[in-house]
Design a protein around this motif. Sequence first.
Motif, short mmCIF file in Angstrom:
data_model
loop_
_atom_site.label_atom_id
_atom_site.label_comp_id
_atom_site.label_asym_id
_atom_site.label_seq_id
_atom_site.Cartn_x
_atom_site.Cartn_y
_atom_site.Cartn_z
N ASN A 34 31.30 25.65 43.47
CA ASN A 34 29.91 26.56 43.36
C ASN A 34 30.52 28.05 43.13
OD1 ASN A 34 27.47 27.47 43.83
ND2 ASN A 34 27.59 27.28 46.32
N ASN A 35 29.83 28.57 42.15
CA ASN A 35 30.39 29.92 41.57
C ASN A 35 29.83 30.93 41.79
OD1 ASN A 35 32.35 29.72 38.71
ND2 ASN A 35 31.57 27.51 39.74
N GLY A 36 30.38 32.00 42.53
CA GLY A 36 29.50 33.20 42.77
C GLY A 36 29.66 34.11 41.62
N CYS A 37 28.75 35.31 41.62
CA CYS A 37 28.75 36.06 40.37
C CYS A 37 28.55 37.67 41.00
CB CYS A 37 27.74 35.72 39.45
SG CYS A 37 26.16 35.23 40.25
N ASP A 38 28.36 37.89 42.31
CA ASP A 38 28.23 39.13 42.60
C ASP A 38 28.51 39.14 44.02
OD1 ASP A 38 26.00 38.28 43.80
OD2 ASP A 38 24.64 39.07 42.63
N ILE A 59 34.86 32.57 43.45
CA ILE A 59 34.43 33.79 43.95
C ILE A 59 34.90 34.96 42.44
CG2 ILE A 59 33.86 33.83 46.17
CD1 ILE A 59 36.62 34.91 46.79
N GLY A 60 33.94 35.75 42.16
CA GLY A 60 34.28 36.71 41.17
C GLY A 60 32.99 37.39 40.63
N GLU A 72 34.97 47.89 46.07
CA GLU A 72 35.29 47.14 47.20
C GLU A 72 34.67 45.71 46.96
OE1 GLU A 72 32.21 49.77 49.34
OE2 GLU A 72 31.68 47.95 50.17
N ASP A 73 34.12 45.38 46.19
CA ASP A 73 33.66 43.98 46.06
C ASP A 73 34.92 43.29 45.46
OD1 ASP A 73 31.14 44.98 46.71
OD2 ASP A 73 30.29 44.81 44.39
N LEU A 74 35.60 44.02 44.46
CA LEU A 74 36.80 43.32 44.26
C LEU A 74 37.95 43.11 45.42
CD1 LEU A 74 37.25 45.44 40.78
CD2 LEU A 74 36.85 42.96 41.12
N LYS A 75 37.95 44.20 46.35
CA LYS A 75 38.89 44.14 47.20
C LYS A 75 38.23 42.88 48.16
CE LYS A 75 40.61 48.76 47.94
NZ LYS A 75 39.55 49.82 47.59
#
Length: 249
Positions: A34-38, A59-60, A72-75
């Motif tokens: 399952n791929n996240g996008c935000d 996740i990405g 912070e989303d990248l963190k």
Amino acid sequence: MFTDTHCHLYKEYYDDLDELITKIKNSSVNRVINNGCDRKSNEEVLSLIEKYDCMYGAIGIHPESVDTYKEEDLKDIEKHINDNKVVAIGEIGLDYHYGKENRLKQIDLFEKQLQLAEKYNKPVIVHSREATLDTIEILKKYKIKGVIHSFSGSYETACIYLKMGFVLGINGVITFKNCNLKEVVKKLSLKDIVLETDSPYLTPMPDRGKRNDSTYIVVIAEYIANLKNVALDELAMETNGNIKKIFDI
Ligand code: NI
């Protein structure tokens, strides 16, 4: 048994997730990534993979979220990168379909996530739309492996990605009429591809336009097995072998 290496099974698209997972488990698909996008979908992926045995997560931050994501989303991605069942950084990449105004911002976001992948030795799941040259130039800079998701490029482009250690994610697009991908896949080895649905999008023919889900992997697999003149079992064995080389599943 097949694996759907790229889907988006979130509540936003499926209000019947529990039933759907049961349907998937009863089909010939025993694993999904399952791929996240935000931020929101990444959080959902992280909680769903704890709930469902058959589900793994990527996740990405997708390039379409380049104008709304926060540092912070990248963190958060880094914080969860080594969580149990998180097998890749994705879906990440470049998309110039709606214009190139934010090209540099997209490249910056893509590279930040590639740096994370390299640092933690994780594979990536790459989205590249109308951005082949930039995608290749950027990926060349990193020592990483992964999947070029929804590949639909030329045979020459395929060979470049393969040489760089990537495999190509093939989905329902191959069943569409007037699609050049058929000829490309005919020339490729079974060692070069993995199967995906990209659900809820890109439902294969003859159901194009309906909601997609991971059970359609079987339709895609049958189509490719036919095209390549191999048995379905052989296709399953080869593509599962390719998955093992890329992902720690
Ligand atoms: Ni996708």
